[in-house]
Design a protein around this motif. Sequence first.
Motif, PDB file in Angstrom:
ATOM      1  N   THR A 130      42.502 103.100  24.282  1.00  8.63           N
ATOM      2  CA  THR A 130      42.824 102.289  25.455  1.00  8.63           C
ATOM      3  C   THR A 130      43.543 103.145  26.493  1.00  8.63           C
ATOM      4  OG1 THR A 130      44.913 101.572  24.482  1.00  8.63           O
ATOM      5  CG2 THR A 130      43.010 100.147  24.121  1.00  8.63           C
ATOM      6  N   PHE A 131      43.441 102.704  27.741  1.00  9.20           N
ATOM      7  CA  PHE A 131      44.142 103.394  28.815  1.00  9.20           C
ATOM      8  C   PHE A 131      45.628 103.112  28.707  1.00  9.20           C
ATOM      9  CE2 PHE A 131      39.881 103.164  30.578  1.00  9.20           C
ATOM     10  CZ  PHE A 131      39.731 104.440  31.098  1.00  9.20           C
ATOM     11  N   THR A 132      46.422 104.115  29.032  1.00  7.61           N
ATOM     12  CA  THR A 132      47.875 103.919  29.044  1.00  7.61           C
ATOM     13  C   THR A 132      48.243 103.111  30.286  1.00  7.61           C
ATOM     14  OG1 THR A 132      48.341 105.907  30.341  1.00  7.61           O
ATOM     15  CG2 THR A 132      48.229 106.163  27.921  1.00  7.61           C
ATOM     16  N   THR A 133      49.439 102.591  30.304  1.00  4.77           N
ATOM     17  CA  THR A 133      49.918 101.856  31.470  1.00  4.77           C
ATOM     18  C   THR A 133      49.926 102.762  32.701  1.00  4.77           C
ATOM     19  OG1 THR A 133      51.199 100.361  30.079  1.00  4.77           O
ATOM     20  CG2 THR A 133      51.867 100.524  32.384  1.00  4.77           C
ATOM     21  N   ALA A 134      50.300 104.017  32.547  1.00  4.84           N
ATOM     22  CA  ALA A 134      50.315 104.959  33.674  1.00  4.84           C
ATOM     23  C   ALA A 134      48.897 105.186  34.204  1.00  4.84           C
ATOM     24  CB  ALA A 134      50.953 106.279  33.248  1.00  4.84           C
ATOM     25  N   GLU A 135      47.916 105.296  33.313  1.00  6.81           N
ATOM     26  CA  GLU A 135      46.528 105.480  33.740  1.00  6.81           C
ATOM     27  C   GLU A 135      46.004 104.240  34.468  1.00  6.81           C
ATOM     28  OE1 GLU A 135      44.730 108.511  30.376  1.00  6.81           O
ATOM     29  OE2 GLU A 135      45.116 106.429  29.807  1.00  6.81           O
ATOM     30  N   LEU A 136      46.374 103.071  33.989  1.00 12.26           N
ATOM     31  CA  LEU A 136      45.979 101.831  34.671  1.00 12.26           C
ATOM     32  C   LEU A 136      46.633 101.739  36.042  1.00 12.26           C
ATOM     33  CD1 LEU A 136      46.135  99.277  31.735  1.00 12.26           C
ATOM     34  CD2 LEU A 136      44.093 100.135  32.897  1.00 12.26           C
ATOM     35  N   GLN A 137      47.903 102.129  36.127  1.00 17.31           N
ATOM     36  CA  GLN A 137      48.612 102.100  37.409  1.00 17.31           C
ATOM     37  C   GLN A 137      47.879 102.957  38.435  1.00 17.31           C
ATOM     38  OE1 GLN A 137      51.828 100.363  38.097  1.00 17.31           O
ATOM     39  NE2 GLN A 137      50.753 100.616  40.031  1.00 17.31           N
ATOM     40  N   GLN A 138      47.467 104.161  38.028  1.00 14.63           N
ATOM     41  CA  GLN A 138      46.710 105.038  38.933  1.00 14.63           C
ATOM     42  C   GLN A 138      45.452 104.353  39.442  1.00 14.63           C
ATOM     43  OE1 GLN A 138      46.012 108.438  36.323  1.00 14.63           O
ATOM     44  NE2 GLN A 138      47.222 109.716  37.717  1.00 14.63           N
ATOM     45  N   ARG A 139      44.686 103.770  38.527  1.00 17.28           N
ATOM     46  CA  ARG A 139      43.417 103.161  38.906  1.00 17.28           C
ATOM     47  C   ARG A 139      43.616 101.948  39.817  1.00 17.28           C
ATOM     48  NH1 ARG A 139      42.511 106.300  34.803  1.00 17.28           N
ATOM     49  NH2 ARG A 139      40.411 106.938  34.189  1.00 17.28           N
ATOM     50  N   PHE A 140      44.535 101.081  39.459  1.00 21.98           N
ATOM     51  CA  PHE A 140      44.758  99.892  40.286  1.00 21.98           C
ATOM     52  C   PHE A 140      45.383 100.236  41.637  1.00 21.98           C
ATOM     53  CE2 PHE A 140      43.762  97.622  36.401  1.00 21.98           C
ATOM     54  CZ  PHE A 140      43.062  96.528  36.886  1.00 21.98           C
ATOM     55  N   ASP A 141      46.188 101.300  41.700  1.00 24.99           N
ATOM     56  CA  ASP A 141      46.721 101.742  42.996  1.00 24.99           C
ATOM     57  C   ASP A 141      45.591 102.193  43.916  1.00 24.99           C
ATOM     58  OD1 ASP A 141      49.332 101.185  42.267  1.00 24.99           O
ATOM     59  OD2 ASP A 141      49.889 103.302  41.924  1.00 24.99           O
ATOM     60  N   VAL A 142      44.629 102.924  43.376  1.00 26.70           N
ATOM     61  CA  VAL A 142      43.492 103.391  44.175  1.00 26.70           C
ATOM     62  C   VAL A 142      42.638 102.208  44.622  1.00 26.70           C
ATOM     63  CG1 VAL A 142      41.318 104.690  44.057  1.00 26.70           C
ATOM     64  CG2 VAL A 142      43.432 105.709  43.226  1.00 26.70           C
ATOM     65  N   LEU A 143      42.424 101.244  43.742  1.00 25.98           N
ATOM     66  CA  LEU A 143      41.648 100.048  44.102  1.00 25.98           C
ATOM     67  C   LEU A 143      42.335  99.284  45.226  1.00 25.98           C
ATOM     68  CD1 LEU A 143      40.582  98.763  40.580  1.00 25.98           C
ATOM     69  CD2 LEU A 143      39.186 100.044  42.222  1.00 25.98           C
ATOM     70  N   LYS A 144      43.651  99.146  45.123  1.00 27.81           N
ATOM     71  CA  LYS A 144      44.409  98.449  46.164  1.00 27.81           C
ATOM     72  C   LYS A 144      44.338  99.199  47.491  1.00 27.81           C
ATOM     73  CE  LYS A 144      48.933  96.384  46.981  1.00 27.81           C
ATOM     74  NZ  LYS A 144      50.256  96.117  46.398  1.00 27.81           N
ATOM     75  N   GLN A 145      44.503 100.505  47.448  1.00 28.55           N
ATOM     76  CA  GLN A 145      44.444 101.324  48.661  1.00 28.55           C
ATOM     77  C   GLN A 145      43.071 101.218  49.329  1.00 28.55           C
ATOM     78  OE1 GLN A 145      45.054 105.500  47.956  1.00 28.55           O
ATOM     79  NE2 GLN A 145      45.239 105.974  50.123  1.00 28.55           N
ATOM     80  N   ALA A 146      42.011 101.142  48.527  1.00 31.39           N
ATOM     81  CA  ALA A 146      40.647 101.034  49.058  1.00 31.39           C
ATOM     82  C   ALA A 146      40.291  99.602  49.449  1.00 31.39           C
ATOM     83  CB  ALA A 146      39.649 101.557  48.029  1.00 31.39           C
ATOM     84  N   GLN A 147      41.185  98.664  49.203  1.00 30.49           N
ATOM     85  CA  GLN A 147      40.992  97.246  49.513  1.00 30.49           C
ATOM     86  C   GLN A 147      39.830  96.624  48.732  1.00 30.49           C
ATOM     87  OE1 GLN A 147      40.773  97.369  53.827  1.00 30.49           O
ATOM     88  NE2 GLN A 147      42.986  97.065  53.954  1.00 30.49           N
ATOM     89  N   VAL A 148      39.609  97.119  47.510  1.00 28.32           N
ATOM     90  CA  VAL A 148      38.588  96.556  46.630  1.00 28.32           C
ATOM     91  C   VAL A 148      39.020  95.150  46.237  1.00 28.32           C
ATOM     92  CG1 VAL A 148      37.521  96.783  44.347  1.00 28.32           C
ATOM     93  CG2 VAL A 148      37.819  98.806  45.796  1.00 28.32           C
ATOM     94  N   ARG A 149      38.083  94.208  46.309  1.00 32.10           N
ATOM     95  CA  ARG A 149      38.398  92.794  46.035  1.00 32.10           C
ATOM     96  C   ARG A 149      37.858  92.274  44.717  1.00 32.10           C
ATOM     97  NH1 ARG A 149      36.402  90.576  51.720  1.00 32.10           N
ATOM     98  NH2 ARG A 149      35.622  92.665  51.992  1.00 32.10           N
ATOM     99  N   HIS A 150      36.952  93.044  44.083  1.00 32.53           N
ATOM    100  CA  HIS A 150      36.327  92.561  42.854  1.00 32.53           C
ATOM    101  C   HIS A 150      36.289  93.664  41.807  1.00 32.53           C
ATOM    102  CE1 HIS A 150      34.879  89.089  45.124  1.00 32.53           C
ATOM    103  NE2 HIS A 150      34.510  89.938  46.055  1.00 32.53           N
ATOM    104  N   VAL A 151      36.655  93.303  40.579  1.00 31.61           N
ATOM    105  CA  VAL A 151      36.484  94.200  39.444  1.00 31.61           C
ATOM    106  C   VAL A 151      35.722  93.436  38.365  1.00 31.61           C
ATOM    107  CG1 VAL A 151      38.537  95.617  39.880  1.00 31.61           C
ATOM    108  CG2 VAL A 151      38.720  93.627  38.385  1.00 31.61           C
TER     109      VAL A 151
END
Length: 173
Positions: A130-151
């Motif tokens: 599984t992804f670590t919390t730090a790895e998830l934070q990186q991914r979700f930060d990038v999604l937020k910055q890109a204004q992605v609305r759907h996963v």
Amino acid sequence: MCSGAIGTRALSTVGVSACVLYSYAAFLSTFADALHAQGMILTVDVASWSHIWNYTAIAASSVDRMMVMSTYTCKWGRGALGGKHRGSTQRALPADFTTFKQQLQLALASIPLEKLSVGMMTTKGNTNQTFTTAELQQRFDVLKQAQVRHVSIWKAPIPANWWPFLDDFVANA
């Protein structure tokens, strides 16, 4: 109509011509339009490892949503990242953050945000960890910055460390 075979497997990447990939996008438009007439939508899974999934052509179609599988963990790739999916020239790619960002940028360059759904796998495809919390934070930060609305999430159960990120994503999407 395109002439010639595209291989023995359905939607094989072997011998896929421009004619075939644009015919596929046209088929998706026809199918989506028929579904829309019945009050339904069409979501199509796509990935960078097959030429049949031409992001630009499909994005220009009537398809409602494109779920990008290349961002799961980026286990397989082609083009600048090398290799073909599950063929004799396959090449595994690392499930690292850099590759996730590269695949996300490829999708963002071709798919409008309202049609884009970023595929996320709950485990690393090359290790099944599984992804670590730090790895998830990186991914979700990038999604937020890109204004992605759907996963779109693949592989249940969803680990506990995902829920705070998913709750925040939904609240802010």
